[in-house]
Write an enzyme that holds these catalytic residues in place. Sequence first.
Site, PDB file in Angstrom:
ATOM      1  N   TYR A  67       0.832  -1.215   0.000  1.00 41.93           N
ATOM      2  CA  TYR A  67       0.000   0.000   0.000  1.00 41.93           C
ATOM      3  C   TYR A  67       0.863   1.260   0.000  1.00 41.93           C
ATOM      4  O   TYR A  67       0.522   2.257  -0.644  1.00 41.93           O
ATOM      5  CB  TYR A  67      -0.964  -0.025   1.196  1.00 41.93           C
ATOM      6  CG  TYR A  67      -2.175  -0.879   0.902  1.00 41.93           C
ATOM      7  CD1 TYR A  67      -2.210  -2.231   1.260  1.00 41.93           C
ATOM      8  CD2 TYR A  67      -3.253  -0.361   0.179  1.00 41.93           C
ATOM      9  CE1 TYR A  67      -3.299  -3.024   0.932  1.00 41.93           C
ATOM     10  CE2 TYR A  67      -4.341  -1.147  -0.147  1.00 41.93           C
ATOM     11  CZ  TYR A  67      -4.353  -2.477   0.216  1.00 41.93           C
ATOM     12  OH  TYR A  67      -5.428  -3.259  -0.134  1.00 41.93           O
ATOM     13  N   ASN A 102     -12.599   3.189  -6.334  1.00 43.86           N
ATOM     14  CA  ASN A 102     -11.183   3.544  -6.236  1.00 43.86           C
ATOM     15  C   ASN A 102     -10.847   4.085  -4.844  1.00 43.86           C
ATOM     16  O   ASN A 102     -11.680   4.697  -4.191  1.00 43.86           O
ATOM     17  CB  ASN A 102     -10.821   4.596  -7.295  1.00 43.86           C
ATOM     18  CG  ASN A 102     -11.055   4.061  -8.691  1.00 43.86           C
ATOM     19  OD1 ASN A 102     -11.127   2.847  -8.881  1.00 43.86           O
ATOM     20  ND2 ASN A 102     -11.208   4.950  -9.661  1.00 43.86           N
ATOM     21  N   HIS A 119     -14.879   1.627  -1.279  1.00 44.84           N
ATOM     22  CA  HIS A 119     -13.791   0.759  -0.809  1.00 44.84           C
ATOM     23  C   HIS A 119     -12.753   1.502   0.028  1.00 44.84           C
ATOM     24  O   HIS A 119     -11.653   1.001   0.225  1.00 44.84           O
ATOM     25  CB  HIS A 119     -13.101   0.079  -2.008  1.00 44.84           C
ATOM     26  CG  HIS A 119     -14.026  -0.810  -2.779  1.00 44.84           C
ATOM     27  ND1 HIS A 119     -13.787  -1.165  -4.083  1.00 44.84           N
ATOM     28  CD2 HIS A 119     -15.206  -1.386  -2.446  1.00 44.84           C
ATOM     29  CE1 HIS A 119     -14.770  -1.956  -4.513  1.00 44.84           C
ATOM     30  NE2 HIS A 119     -15.647  -2.085  -3.540  1.00 44.84           N
ATOM     31  N   CYS A 127      -7.050   1.598  13.036  1.00 45.31           N
ATOM     32  CA  CYS A 127      -6.540   0.586  13.955  1.00 45.31           C
ATOM     33  C   CYS A 127      -6.982  -0.805  13.505  1.00 45.31           C
ATOM     34  O   CYS A 127      -8.156  -1.023  13.230  1.00 45.31           O
ATOM     35  CB  CYS A 127      -7.086   0.854  15.364  1.00 45.31           C
ATOM     36  SG  CYS A 127      -6.638  -0.453  16.514  1.00 45.31           S
ATOM     37  N   CYS A 146      -0.972   1.597  16.618  1.00 52.25           N
ATOM     38  CA  CYS A 146      -2.075   2.464  17.037  1.00 52.25           C
ATOM     39  C   CYS A 146      -1.656   3.263  18.273  1.00 52.25           C
ATOM     40  O   CYS A 146      -1.154   2.677  19.249  1.00 52.25           O
ATOM     41  CB  CYS A 146      -3.292   1.589  17.367  1.00 52.25           C
ATOM     42  SG  CYS A 146      -4.664   2.483  18.077  1.00 52.25           S
TER      43      CYS A 146
HETATM   44  C1  BV8 Z   1     -18.006  -8.438   0.527  1.00 51.66           C
HETATM   45  C2  BV8 Z   1      -9.908  -1.866  -2.031  1.00 51.66           C
HETATM   46  C3  BV8 Z   1     -19.035  -9.832   2.046  1.00 51.66           C
HETATM   47  C4  BV8 Z   1      -8.597  -2.421  -1.694  1.00 51.66           C
HETATM   48  C5  BV8 Z   1     -11.187  -3.501  -3.332  1.00 51.66           C
HETATM   49  C6  BV8 Z   1     -15.020 -15.308  -2.312  1.00 51.66           C
HETATM   50  C7  BV8 Z   1     -14.376 -15.016  -1.131  1.00 51.66           C
HETATM   51  C8  BV8 Z   1     -14.526 -13.772  -0.508  1.00 51.66           C
HETATM   52  C9  BV8 Z   1     -15.330 -12.804  -1.097  1.00 51.66           C
HETATM   53  C10 BV8 Z   1     -15.948 -13.126  -2.292  1.00 51.66           C
HETATM   54  C11 BV8 Z   1     -15.816 -14.342  -2.898  1.00 51.66           C
HETATM   55  N1  BV8 Z   1     -16.542 -14.338  -4.048  1.00 51.66           N
HETATM   56  C12 BV8 Z   1     -17.143 -13.137  -4.195  1.00 51.66           C
HETATM   57  C13 BV8 Z   1     -16.807 -12.403  -3.125  1.00 51.66           C
HETATM   58  C14 BV8 Z   1     -17.206 -11.075  -2.880  1.00 51.66           C
HETATM   59  C15 BV8 Z   1     -16.000 -10.191  -3.207  1.00 51.66           C
HETATM   60  C16 BV8 Z   1     -15.870 -10.139  -4.713  1.00 51.66           C
HETATM   61  O1  BV8 Z   1     -16.635  -9.451  -5.369  1.00 51.66           O
HETATM   62  N2  BV8 Z   1     -14.881 -10.861  -5.267  1.00 51.66           N
HETATM   63  C17 BV8 Z   1     -14.744 -10.874  -6.719  1.00 51.66           C
HETATM   64  C18 BV8 Z   1     -13.272 -10.662  -7.091  1.00 51.66           C
HETATM   65  C19 BV8 Z   1     -15.274 -12.203  -7.231  1.00 51.66           C
HETATM   66  N3  BV8 Z   1     -16.344  -8.912  -2.673  1.00 51.66           N
HETATM   67  C20 BV8 Z   1     -15.951  -8.632  -1.436  1.00 51.66           C
HETATM   68  O2  BV8 Z   1     -15.252  -9.333  -0.748  1.00 51.66           O
HETATM   69  C21 BV8 Z   1     -16.512  -7.305  -0.913  1.00 51.66           C
HETATM   70  N4  BV8 Z   1     -17.047  -7.557   0.375  1.00 51.66           N
HETATM   71  O3  BV8 Z   1     -18.553  -9.020  -0.363  1.00 51.66           O
HETATM   72  O4  BV8 Z   1     -18.278  -8.655   1.810  1.00 51.66           O
HETATM   73  C22 BV8 Z   1     -19.464  -9.743   3.411  1.00 51.66           C
HETATM   74  C23 BV8 Z   1     -20.805  -9.520   3.649  1.00 51.66           C
HETATM   75  C24 BV8 Z   1     -21.222  -9.483   4.956  1.00 51.66           C
HETATM   76  C25 BV8 Z   1     -20.294  -9.623   5.978  1.00 51.66           C
HETATM   77  C26 BV8 Z   1     -18.941  -9.816   5.721  1.00 51.66           C
HETATM   78  C27 BV8 Z   1     -18.511  -9.863   4.424  1.00 51.66           C
HETATM   79  C28 BV8 Z   1     -15.386  -6.290  -0.771  1.00 51.66           C
HETATM   80  C29 BV8 Z   1     -14.921  -5.903  -2.158  1.00 51.66           C
HETATM   81  C30 BV8 Z   1     -13.925  -4.735  -2.031  1.00 51.66           C
HETATM   82  C31 BV8 Z   1     -12.522  -5.246  -2.253  1.00 51.66           C
HETATM   83  N5  BV8 Z   1     -11.599  -4.096  -2.260  1.00 51.66           N
HETATM   84  N6  BV8 Z   1     -10.375  -2.446  -3.288  1.00 51.66           N
HETATM   85  C32 BV8 Z   1      -7.542  -1.971  -2.663  1.00 51.66           C
HETATM   86  O5  BV8 Z   1      -7.819  -1.204  -3.607  1.00 51.66           O
HETATM   87  O6  BV8 Z   1      -6.413  -2.416  -2.455  1.00 51.66           O
HETATM   88  S1  BV8 Z   1     -11.773  -4.006  -4.841  1.00 51.66           S
HETATM   89  C33 BV8 Z   1     -10.698  -3.609  -6.085  1.00 51.66           C
HETATM   90  O7  BV8 Z   1     -11.339  -4.057  -7.270  1.00 51.66           O
HETATM   91  C34 BV8 Z   1     -10.466  -2.110  -6.305  1.00 51.66           C
HETATM   92  O8  BV8 Z   1     -11.201  -1.273  -5.456  1.00 51.66           O
HETATM   93  C35 BV8 Z   1     -11.008  -1.899  -7.710  1.00 51.66           C
HETATM   94  O9  BV8 Z   1     -11.526  -0.651  -7.894  1.00 51.66           O
HETATM   95  C36 BV8 Z   1     -12.055  -2.933  -7.718  1.00 51.66           C
HETATM   96  C37 BV8 Z   1     -12.698  -3.287  -8.984  1.00 51.66           C
HETATM   97  O10 BV8 Z   1     -11.706  -3.377  -9.969  1.00 51.66           O
HETATM   98  P1  BV8 Z   1     -11.855  -2.306 -11.162  1.00 51.66           P
HETATM   99  O11 BV8 Z   1     -11.928  -0.942 -10.564  1.00 51.66           O
HETATM  100  O12 BV8 Z   1     -12.981  -2.720 -12.022  1.00 51.66           O
HETATM  101  O13 BV8 Z   1     -10.467  -2.413 -11.866  1.00 51.66           O
HETATM  102  P2  BV8 Z   1     -10.058  -3.491 -12.952  1.00 51.66           P
HETATM  103  O14 BV8 Z   1      -8.574  -3.400 -13.088  1.00 51.66           O
HETATM  104  O15 BV8 Z   1     -10.703  -4.797 -12.653  1.00 51.66           O
HETATM  105  O16 BV8 Z   1     -10.754  -2.951 -14.299  1.00 51.66           O
HETATM  106  C38 BV8 Z   1     -10.357  -1.722 -14.844  1.00 51.66           C
HETATM  107  C39 BV8 Z   1     -11.182  -1.521 -16.088  1.00 51.66           C
HETATM  108  O17 BV8 Z   1     -10.842  -0.257 -16.633  1.00 51.66           O
HETATM  109  C40 BV8 Z   1     -10.901  -2.570 -17.168  1.00 51.66           C
HETATM  110  O18 BV8 Z   1     -12.131  -3.117 -17.608  1.00 51.66           O
HETATM  111  C41 BV8 Z   1     -10.238  -1.758 -18.294  1.00 51.66           C
HETATM  112  O19 BV8 Z   1     -10.691  -2.171 -19.578  1.00 51.66           O
HETATM  113  C42 BV8 Z   1     -10.741  -0.363 -18.024  1.00 51.66           C
HETATM  114  N7  BV8 Z   1      -9.815   0.698 -18.435  1.00 51.66           N
HETATM  115  C43 BV8 Z   1      -8.449   0.694 -18.410  1.00 51.66           C
HETATM  116  N8  BV8 Z   1      -7.999   1.898 -18.855  1.00 51.66           N
HETATM  117  C44 BV8 Z   1      -9.086   2.645 -19.154  1.00 51.66           C
HETATM  118  C45 BV8 Z   1     -10.244   1.893 -18.893  1.00 51.66           C
HETATM  119  N9  BV8 Z   1     -11.490   2.358 -19.100  1.00 51.66           N
HETATM  120  C46 BV8 Z   1     -11.605   3.617 -19.590  1.00 51.66           C
HETATM  121  N10 BV8 Z   1     -10.542   4.411 -19.861  1.00 51.66           N
HETATM  122  C47 BV8 Z   1      -9.276   3.963 -19.660  1.00 51.66           C
HETATM  123  N11 BV8 Z   1      -8.232   4.775 -19.944  1.00 51.66           N
HETATM  124 ZN    ZN Z   2      -6.213   0.845  18.424  1.00 49.37          ZN
END
Ligand code: BV8
Ligand code: ZN
Length: 243
Positions: A67, A102, A119, A127, A146
């Site tokens: 990070y 983002n 996110h 913490c 912390c």
């Molecule tokens: C939740 C922060 C449940 C951190 C991020 C199995 C196990 C565990 C969880 C899961 C599972 N299966 C499904 C899940 C749910 C999981 C999930 O969705 N997984 C996916 C991968 C299958 N989701 C979660 O875990 C979420 N929480 O579900 O909680 C729960 C419920 C109750 C109680 C407890 C728990 C949490 C999800 C948040 C994760 N954190 N980020 C960090 O950034 O380090 S997500 C991460 O992916 C980023 O934030 C990012 O923004 C996000 C999505 O990716 P994109 O933004 O789409 O980026 P990507 O590279 O993929 O695509 C970019 C696009 O841009 C491309 O299409 C490209 O063509 C295009 N592009 C490129 N250049 C350009 C362009 N377009 C236009 N112009 C350009 N110039």
């Molecule tokens: Zn603390």
Amino acid sequence: MKIPIELINYLKKTTHIAVLTGAGISAESGLKTFRDAQDGHWAKYRPEDLATPEAFTRDPKLVWDWYAMRRNKVTEATPNAGHFALVELESLIPNFTLITQNVDGYHRQAGSKNVLELHGNIQKVKCYDGCGVVESWNTGDTPPHCPKCNAYLRPDVVWFGESLPLDTITAAHKAALEAQAFFSIGTSGLVEPAASLAHTARQNGAIVIEINLDPTPLTPHVDFALHGKSGEILPQLVKELIK
Ligand code: BV8
Ligand code: ZN
């Protein structure tokens, strides 16, 4: 890229717009998208494997350093024309909500007002033991401790498997329900619950516009698929809207 005139005419009549952005909107600022291949020391790690509580518990320093590297790149770069076009679009629409996946903080930095950071934000730390301390990023130890309970501090972002802030996702869902037009910009539409927002908007009567470099799983479901760079398409769209 020519913006379809029917889209421009529809948008001229809308009062409620919701926008979802992903890492693609920051690509033209020079930031890697979430699924771009990582380089150097980080090439051997997948972001999905590092952005998890398990990874931090297993190796706090590794995750903190990842990070810190990403935050340095965010701090060195700046918002691009796509971010600024959304600031202008917000000024034209009475009810405008910008929902972002983002963590770079670029939308607020560019001047957007009504921003929902689903996110979290890489410029903040909290913490790890959840005692409530939240601070701006500090460059002390890696990771720092912390000040209140001495547990590790961690980036204030939502990791995979963690819930999104309830008030934020609730507000995002409400904006999607009320939208007459929903934009999905620069996101591969793979991460939930963010990816469902476009479908929620569509099921409640919104037109859906995708602005993305590549087709995504959402593409077959949208009313307008504008494939190209958001930093080029968005300024063009705003220009046509104010004509
Ligand atoms: C939740 C922060 C449940 C951190 C991020 C199995 C196990 C565990 C969880 C899961 C599972 N299966 C499904 C899940 C749910 C999981 C999930 O969705 N997984 C996916 C991968 C299958 N989701 C979660 O875990 C979420 N929480 O579900 O909680 C729960 C419920 C109750 C109680 C407890 C728990 C949490 C999800 C948040 C994760 N954190 N980020 C960090 O950034 O380090 S997500 C991460 O992916 C980023 O934030 C990012 O923004 C996000 C999505 O990716 P994109 O933004 O789409 O980026 P990507 O590279 O993929 O695509 C970019 C696009 O841009 C491309 O299409 C490209 O063509 C295009 N592009 C490129 N250049 C350009 C362009 N377009 C236009 N112009 C350009 N110039
Ligand atoms: Zn603390």
